[in-house]
Design a protein around this motif. Structure first.
Motif, short mmCIF file in Angstrom:
data_model
loop_
_atom_site.label_atom_id
_atom_site.label_comp_id
_atom_site.label_asym_id
_atom_site.label_seq_id
_atom_site.Cartn_x
_atom_site.Cartn_y
_atom_site.Cartn_z
N UNK A 119 57.46 -46.05 29.09
CA UNK A 119 56.40 -45.77 27.52
C UNK A 119 56.65 -44.93 27.33
N UNK A 175 50.81 -43.84 33.45
CA UNK A 175 51.03 -43.83 31.22
C UNK A 175 50.95 -45.21 31.46
N UNK A 176 50.64 -46.20 32.06
CA UNK A 176 50.38 -47.26 31.89
C UNK A 176 48.70 -46.72 31.11
N UNK A 177 48.75 -48.10 30.70
CA UNK A 177 46.79 -47.99 29.75
C UNK A 177 46.21 -48.97 31.13
N UNK A 201 48.78 -52.30 31.62
CA UNK A 201 49.41 -52.49 31.07
C UNK A 201 50.59 -51.38 30.80
N UNK A 202 51.41 -52.17 30.70
CA UNK A 202 53.16 -51.88 30.08
C UNK A 202 53.09 -51.72 28.87
#
Lengths: 179, 255
Positions: free
Chosen positions: A142, B231-233, B245-246
């Motif tokens: 990220x 932290x992926x959406x 999603x990354x």
């Protein structure tokens, strides 16, 4: 159990040469392991590790350490118990020992990079000798770029993950022959 | 201009450079060769090869923008929670810019800062890890301040001056940012993960709004409902199903 009591327990473990103390209450569990335990468990030399893992939301009486406490580390997991807990009871870097080769695994989900930028040489290649603290790769997660350091000394036998490829938590990255 | 910061440790040790290729690289070399206190800041008048996301470079005109790197030692933060560091930084910058502009500021996931749908700030974080914890971090921040023209390739770029028609004193802006960052960093150090995430989501661009995103298969309609622990959406699609999603797997706009 408050912080003072935990400190007293740590002292007790240190002074009596016990390898492990486990206390389990209704909503709280604490395991304190000594150096002896860690050494017996892993080839890497590691500081004593204390893992306290809340089974229900953590009682407020265990404060997160503000700074690194001396040698024994108390690691309470604060808040959000539903998220990936830091509950690995092995001491540090994920290593799996098999026939004298140690596998270094990815400590996180992300993208594996062998060099600091596309135009730079790889941090390590097969045949290189690494030691604790050597940077061996970057895992980007990220948009955070993490330099991963070796925690053992040894010779790189093989590189298991491809440059710029996605890796999962615990994906094998390198095989190291300990020296 | 003398550095009189109100922050407790961020910016107390402060070094200004006229020119540097990248403040992150400069700071990285400093910490590898000597011991410097947590909160050390390197700021540059001009970055000739500022780093964006791997391989991308960040273009800035001399003495118009903030290009700085901040040294932190988040050794209390497990790698599994490292996105909280990213959220902490993005949140702090948003709050600082909102204080200065009195406008709504958004964080475009994962950590670009937007005002009026235009990017005003980029963040690049480089960590050194040890075992299952972060050890040291270099927080690179590029904030557009007084620059008013941008290359055509940067369609969605803006600056504090473009938004207000006023000039800003770079060091004063930086100092305000250090104070905000310090407040939030102390929350992080205290393990106030829930509070940080809540504030981050409150600033998240397009949170809970239907929007057409783009992934490798084409357009995808849905709304952002949050981020997962890594932290992926997390997007809820129109059929009610959730998908994560990354960074490279989803775009907010058709490129």
């Amino acid at each position: 159990m408050d912080f003072k009591q935990i400190q007293a327990l740590i002292k007790l473990v240190e002074e009596t040469n016990m390898s492990e103390v486990k206390i389990e209450k209704k909503d709280f569990k604490i395991i304190i392991r000594s150096q002896a335990f860690a050494e017996a468990k892993s080839q890497a030399a590691n500081p004593p590790t204390i893992i306290s893992q809340p089974m229900a939301p953590m009682p407020a009486s265990v404060p997160a350490p503000m700074t690194s406490p001396p040698s024994p580390q108390v690691t309470p997991t604060a808040e959000s118990p539903a998220e990936p807990a830091n509950d690995d009871t092995s001491t540090d870097q994920s290593v799996a020992v098999s026939t004298n080769v140690v596998t270094i695994k990815s400590p996180m989900i992300g993208t594996f990079y062998r060099s600091s930028s596309p135009d730079k040489p790889p941090f390590v290649k097969v045949g290189d000798v690494i030691e604790p603290g050597s940077v061996i790769c970057i895992v980007e997660a990220m948009k955070l770029f993490n330099e991963i350091e070796a925690e053992i000394s040894g010779k790189v036998v093989s590189v298991l993950a491809e440059n710029a490829s996605p890796v999962e938590y615990d994906t094998p990255l390198f095989e190291i022959e300990p020296i | 201009m003398t550095n009189y910061t109100n922050a407790l440790f961020i910016g107390k040790f402060y070094h200004y450079l006229e020119h540097v290729s990248s403040t992150n690289d400069y700071l990285l070399n400093v910490i590898k060769s000597q011991k410097v206190p947590e909160g050390t800041v390197i700021m540059a008048g001009h970055q000739t090869a500022g780093k964006g996301q791997r391989g991308n470079t960040w273009l800035d005109q001399a003495n118009q923008n903030i290009a700085m790197s901040i040294y932190l030692k988040p050794h209390f933060l497990p790698l599994t929670r490292q996105f909280y560091l990213s959220m902490t930084i993005a949140l702090s910058i948003s709050q600082c810019i909102a204080d200065l502009l009195e406008m709504q500021v958004f964080i475009k996931w994962p950590n670009d800062i937007l005002v009026k749908d235009q990017k005003i700030c980029g963040i690049l974080i480089e960590n050194m890890t040890g075992g299952k914890y972060l050890q040291e971090s270099i927080i690179g921040i590029g904030l557009n301040v007084n620059q008013t023209t941008f290359p055509n390739s940067l369609k969605r770029a803006s600056s504090l001056k473009l938004l207000t028609n006023k000039d800003f004193e770079l060091l004063q802006v930086a100092q305000k940012l250090w104070v905000r960052l310090e407040q939030n960093y102390l929350l992080l150090r205290d393990g106030k993960y829930r509070e940080i995430k809540e504030k981050y989501l409150n600033h998240l661009y397009l949170m809970n709004q239907y929007h057409i995103f783009y992934n490798s298969k084409g357009p995808l309609q849905g709304k952002i409902i949050g981020v997962d622990a890594w932290g992926h959406l997390v997007i809820e699609k129109t059929d009610g199903k959730q998908a994560t999603f990354d960074v490279k797997e989803i775009a907010f706009w058709k490129e």
